[in-house]
Design a protein around this motif. Sequence first.
Motif, mmCIF file in Angstrom:
data_model
loop_
_atom_site.group_PDB
_atom_site.id
_atom_site.type_symbol
_atom_site.label_atom_id
_atom_site.label_comp_id
_atom_site.label_asym_id
_atom_site.label_seq_id
_atom_site.Cartn_x
_atom_site.Cartn_y
_atom_site.Cartn_z
ATOM 1 N N LEU A 23 3.236 9.521 -4.363
ATOM 2 C CA LEU A 23 3.673 8.216 -3.740
ATOM 3 C C LEU A 23 3.750 7.346 -4.768
ATOM 4 C CD1 LEU A 23 1.073 8.255 -0.798
ATOM 5 C CD2 LEU A 23 3.659 8.761 -0.612
ATOM 6 N N MET A 24 4.706 6.013 -4.438
ATOM 7 C CA MET A 24 5.093 4.894 -5.324
ATOM 8 C C MET A 24 3.820 4.379 -5.996
ATOM 9 S SD MET A 24 8.333 3.470 -3.680
ATOM 10 C CE MET A 24 8.903 2.641 -5.109
ATOM 11 N N SER A 25 2.559 4.037 -5.072
ATOM 12 C CA SER A 25 1.645 3.421 -5.643
ATOM 13 C C SER A 25 0.789 4.380 -6.615
ATOM 14 C CB SER A 25 0.688 3.208 -4.454
ATOM 15 O OG SER A 25 0.318 4.213 -3.810
ATOM 16 N N LEU A 26 0.912 5.627 -6.475
ATOM 17 C CA LEU A 26 0.045 6.611 -7.365
ATOM 18 C C LEU A 26 0.811 6.898 -8.555
ATOM 19 C CD1 LEU A 26 -1.188 8.682 -4.217
ATOM 20 C CD2 LEU A 26 -2.225 6.731 -5.336
ATOM 21 N N ILE A 27 2.132 7.030 -8.504
ATOM 22 C CA ILE A 27 3.086 7.149 -9.581
ATOM 23 C C ILE A 27 2.391 6.077 -10.708
ATOM 24 C CG2 ILE A 27 5.223 7.082 -10.814
ATOM 25 C CD1 ILE A 27 6.079 8.446 -8.136
ATOM 26 N N ASP A 28 2.250 4.943 -10.033
ATOM 27 C CA ASP A 28 1.837 3.659 -10.808
ATOM 28 C C ASP A 28 0.596 3.831 -11.660
ATOM 29 O OD1 ASP A 28 4.082 2.015 -10.550
ATOM 30 O OD2 ASP A 28 3.209 0.819 -8.849
ATOM 31 N N ILE A 29 -0.548 4.663 -11.167
ATOM 32 C CA ILE A 29 -1.672 5.010 -11.488
ATOM 33 C C ILE A 29 -1.814 6.397 -12.211
ATOM 34 C CG2 ILE A 29 -2.959 3.237 -10.377
ATOM 35 C CD1 ILE A 29 -4.219 5.458 -8.621
ATOM 36 N N TYR B 233 8.219 -2.639 11.019
ATOM 37 C CA TYR B 233 7.159 -1.460 10.413
ATOM 38 C C TYR B 233 7.487 -0.131 10.078
ATOM 39 C CZ TYR B 233 2.590 0.946 10.479
ATOM 40 O OH TYR B 233 1.526 1.833 9.997
ATOM 41 N N HIS B 234 7.412 0.005 8.605
ATOM 42 C CA HIS B 234 7.754 1.415 8.218
ATOM 43 C C HIS B 234 6.885 2.080 7.654
ATOM 44 C CE1 HIS B 234 12.145 0.229 8.661
ATOM 45 N NE2 HIS B 234 11.560 -1.074 8.060
ATOM 46 N N GLY B 235 5.190 1.934 7.933
ATOM 47 C CA GLY B 235 4.250 2.787 7.581
ATOM 48 C C GLY B 235 3.253 2.139 6.902
ATOM 49 N N HIS B 236 2.013 3.071 6.613
ATOM 50 C CA HIS B 236 0.826 2.433 6.650
ATOM 51 C C HIS B 236 0.467 2.397 4.894
ATOM 52 C CE1 HIS B 236 -0.472 6.537 5.882
ATOM 53 N NE2 HIS B 236 0.168 6.839 6.865
ATOM 54 N N LEU B 237 1.536 3.067 4.027
ATOM 55 C CA LEU B 237 1.237 3.152 2.549
ATOM 56 C C LEU B 237 1.542 1.670 1.872
ATOM 57 C CD1 LEU B 237 3.006 6.635 2.266
ATOM 58 C CD2 LEU B 237 0.525 6.069 2.094
ATOM 59 N N MET B 238 0.934 1.828 0.744
ATOM 60 C CA MET B 238 1.096 0.358 0.228
ATOM 61 C C MET B 238 2.490 -0.254 -0.075
ATOM 62 S SD MET B 238 -1.969 0.573 -2.498
ATOM 63 C CE MET B 238 -2.155 -1.043 -3.234
ATOM 64 N N SER B 239 3.452 0.733 -0.551
ATOM 65 C CA SER B 239 5.015 0.692 -0.719
ATOM 66 C C SER B 239 5.496 0.212 0.605
ATOM 67 C CB SER B 239 5.457 1.867 -1.416
ATOM 68 O OG SER B 239 5.248 2.842 -0.386
ATOM 69 N N LEU B 240 5.022 0.735 1.834
ATOM 70 C CA LEU B 240 5.686 0.526 3.023
ATOM 71 C C LEU B 240 5.003 -0.917 3.674
ATOM 72 C CD1 LEU B 240 5.613 3.927 4.236
ATOM 73 C CD2 LEU B 240 7.430 2.901 2.844
ATOM 74 N N ILE B 241 3.883 -1.347 3.011
ATOM 75 C CA ILE B 241 3.226 -2.665 3.705
ATOM 76 C C ILE B 241 4.216 -3.663 3.084
ATOM 77 C CG2 ILE B 241 1.217 -4.059 3.745
ATOM 78 C CD1 ILE B 241 -0.202 -1.530 3.895
ATOM 79 N N ASP B 242 4.647 -3.519 1.866
ATOM 80 C CA ASP B 242 5.754 -4.344 1.360
ATOM 81 C C ASP B 242 6.753 -4.630 1.793
ATOM 82 O OD1 ASP B 242 3.747 -4.982 -0.713
ATOM 83 O OD2 ASP B 242 4.366 -3.691 -2.335
ATOM 84 N N GLU C 28 -1.936 10.458 0.466
ATOM 85 C CA GLU C 28 -2.244 9.413 1.469
ATOM 86 C C GLU C 28 -3.444 8.971 1.418
ATOM 87 O OE1 GLU C 28 0.759 10.038 5.456
ATOM 88 O OE2 GLU C 28 -1.344 10.513 5.669
ATOM 89 N N ALA C 29 -4.531 10.045 0.737
ATOM 90 C CA ALA C 29 -5.813 9.486 0.593
ATOM 91 C C ALA C 29 -6.041 8.507 -0.727
ATOM 92 C CB ALA C 29 -6.670 10.971 0.491
ATOM 93 N N ASN C 30 -5.310 8.904 -1.677
ATOM 94 C CA ASN C 30 -5.663 8.135 -2.852
ATOM 95 C C ASN C 30 -4.863 6.723 -2.638
ATOM 96 O OD1 ASN C 30 -7.049 9.793 -4.377
ATOM 97 N ND2 ASN C 30 -5.396 10.942 -5.364
#
Lengths: 472, 472
Positions: free
Chosen positions: A144-150, B140-149, A115-117
């Motif tokens: 997380l999905m965003s972090l698998i990407d990086i 609203y499903h959460g605060h992560l980048m994938s979920l904002i999408d 969550e931090a990254n």
Amino acid sequence: MALDRLKKEETLAMRMRLIGQSCKLFYSDDPVKILRARGQYLFDENGERYLDCISNVHHVGHCHPSITKAAAAQMDLLNTNTRFLHDNIVLYADRLAATLPEKLCVFYFVNSGSEANDLALRLAQQYTQQEDVIVLDHAYHGHLMSLIDISPYKFRKLAGQKEWVHVAPLPDTYRGIYRENHPNPGQAYADTVKDLIEEVHRKGRKISAFFAESLPSVGGQIILPRGYSAKVAEYVRSAGGVFVADEVQTGFGRLGSHFWGFQQQGENFCPDIVTMGKPMGNGHPLACVATTVEIAEAFTANRVEYFNTFGGNPVSCAIGLAVLDVIETEDLRGNATRVGAHLKDLLTKLQTQHQIIGEVRGAGLFLGIELVTDREKRTPATKTAAFLRHEDRICVSTDGPWESVLKFKPPMCFSMEDAELVVQCIDRILTVATTAFYVGMHLLDIYCMRSLNTIKDSHKDLISHIHNFSVE
Amino acid sequence: MALDRLKKEETLAMRMRLIGQSCKLFYSDDPVKILRARGQYLFDENGERYLDCISNVHHVGHCHPSITKAAAAQMDLLNTNTRFLHDNIVLYADRLAATLPEKLCVFYFVNSGSEANDLALRLAQQYTQQEDVIVLDHAYHGHLMSLIDISPYKFRKLAGQKEWVHVAPLPDTYRGIYRENHPNPGQAYADTVKDLIEEVHRKGRKISAFFAESLPSVGGQIILPRGYSAKVAEYVRSAGGVFVADEVQTGFGRLGSHFWGFQQQGENFCPDIVTMGKPMGNGHPLACVATTVEIAEAFTANRVEYFNTFGGNPVSCAIGLAVLDVIETEDLRGNATRVGAHLKDLLTKLQTQHQIIGEVRGAGLFLGIELVTDREKRTPATKTAAFLRHEDRICVSTDGPWESVLKFKPPMCFSMEDAELVVQCIDRILTVATTAFYVGMHLLDIYCMRSLNTIKDSHKDLISHIHNFSVE
């Protein structure tokens, strides 16, 4: 509460049935069931003790009574969310601020390093208004999905590399493109990032962030060469990007000499964003992002709330404060310095006796041993590393692109005696392995002269051992 | 431990300085400092009591002693990760499985509803090998980048809608395109999803998942019309997608009649993936994804490990088990049914006295009151809703696209007396507001005849109050 309610085979059967099999077990051919733990020791269902060389999460020691006490006291009082004012979150942020350079003075509390990254990536992208990210080869920044990407360590096995992600060489002076014999590997590796930025610009794209662990862990317990981070930060900032230091594995004094891994790169270097996690709550889900006023203000500018249901709650912060207290009162950084130095010294001596040890590296209680079948060619000794991983109830783990680096990141209360025990154990196993290799060669000669069914069972076992040790 | 180490103004000053301002405070013009809590009551630094109508996280009541006891006992024993075998995780998964339809029998434990929804998205995309997602408007499903999408509530204020995200109308029979007078709103709204799928296909794209809260919360405490989910699941599955039920807000018996929100849609409906979070650990960071064997196997097929450092640890699972025990031993579902029905009844009676109450809806202890300035036009009474939110030390909150829905989702130990207290309070405030409106009209007449500086201070205050109540 009965400690051992289910027989081990029942636990295993239920685990196989109920928990997704992507969640893997250590030692999957004979998983370990641990019932209790204290300090750096784990105990299985038979009361057998395991020396834990890998649980960096349980930073001040498993089940430290001060942490349990702080958690229970706060759980009994209050555990709301951060939409209410509370002292714990601000006192904790203040204590963290005191460990960091002055400009890293705004905090966001979350529940995991991942969550931090993810939040760090959002902060960087919103501040720079750009998307592209440079990461180090073999890096892992979270699930997380965003972090698998990086994370090249993950995306190469999954969806592949996105067009906004750029991979810089891992600044590994043992196996990388510039090695220990290079006059200035820090500058040379930083220049690879400079070149990458130019390549990104030629594509008409712009850098948002350079993202790196302060000491790459999954990459193989890598110590970044001197001068690397300051130079990279200079190049990245000139290109309009920010420097994100992922301290999820390395922070909170593990290196002994410094509270944060990035501080090893000298006082003239300061990241723009620091993420922290694993050791922060001694096992409690607690993580954090620290950044500058400018980046925080850019994040606030769109007036969209960032709300993390559990992040920064009074219990999490009470636990975080208690962890900082124990690090100080028990001088765990001093212990990491002393025990880490002793362990590194013993391992370096072991290197003179065992050809398979290619390099011993690290700082404090963050150490790695490169195992190689050939010192000249530096051929990774992956199988021996895998075998060493769970022998004699010493829990170590392996990492690096070839899983050939034995890594040590134990609870910070690891003692001189523990260091001696683990080194004796490694010595014994490697000695047996060497003997087995020569015996094996002789047996293989016999094997070649006879048919398989004439070989006695004991010989079959020995051949299986030879396979483990010598056939890399 | 001193409860109140800092004066409220010091806490606030440190909070402003140290914590990112995107993390907002309730009642930002006069934030509340809470020091302790018990059951459904919060206490501030002066010992003043607040009735908590909003903390669905603190499901079995703030600081429930059984939860603290279970947490402390397990913290004292062991808190490793899921790479070791442990009874708690399998016993907990088994207990959760017993609450769910048989086919939802594989579990992944994580630290937050956001982590659960991110993983659900990965599971869906990997299983279907498609990317596109259909979500409900205002979701609203959460605060992560994938979920904002996949959260229109967020992405409309941030990066905008991605090409792989498709927004279906919120099946809101009070404000939506099909209302309570429609003969079959469930079928009609499901058909909007069918039409959307066809539109997606025309673009040459394929659906991976339909993602929806079982009772949309940020959307305004919406009760999905009968038959909606089963029909949507039929359309989504025919198109090769899966149905993800987000139970982060609604699970664990809040509705009284059912353990899970999706079960309100009848026995012939079962999602393919269920995510759970907030109430699961009574404030401890604990969340989960439940899915089918087929989806879990597709996720395992690529042989990539899913490791969540803290997820499913023995302490989190001990807490989760204790929460389930308290729900049962204290019959909190029965309480939610009885108290929820009484509260809804009282609010419905209140509706006959106050024109501003447009609708009272919900089930169990998940209720919403639509405030309108005009019942015919259903004009949202946003300002009155905002004012009601923090009057008389009754903490309620607002939601819905116009923030005009007062919502109730209190700890499950909420009592009949609490219900009466909150309704009396709302009645009193609305009565004052109505009076103020007429007084205000008279004052405004005076105001129009005089210059501003002749109006006494008390009149200015009154005008300010009128503004709050009547000028929507």
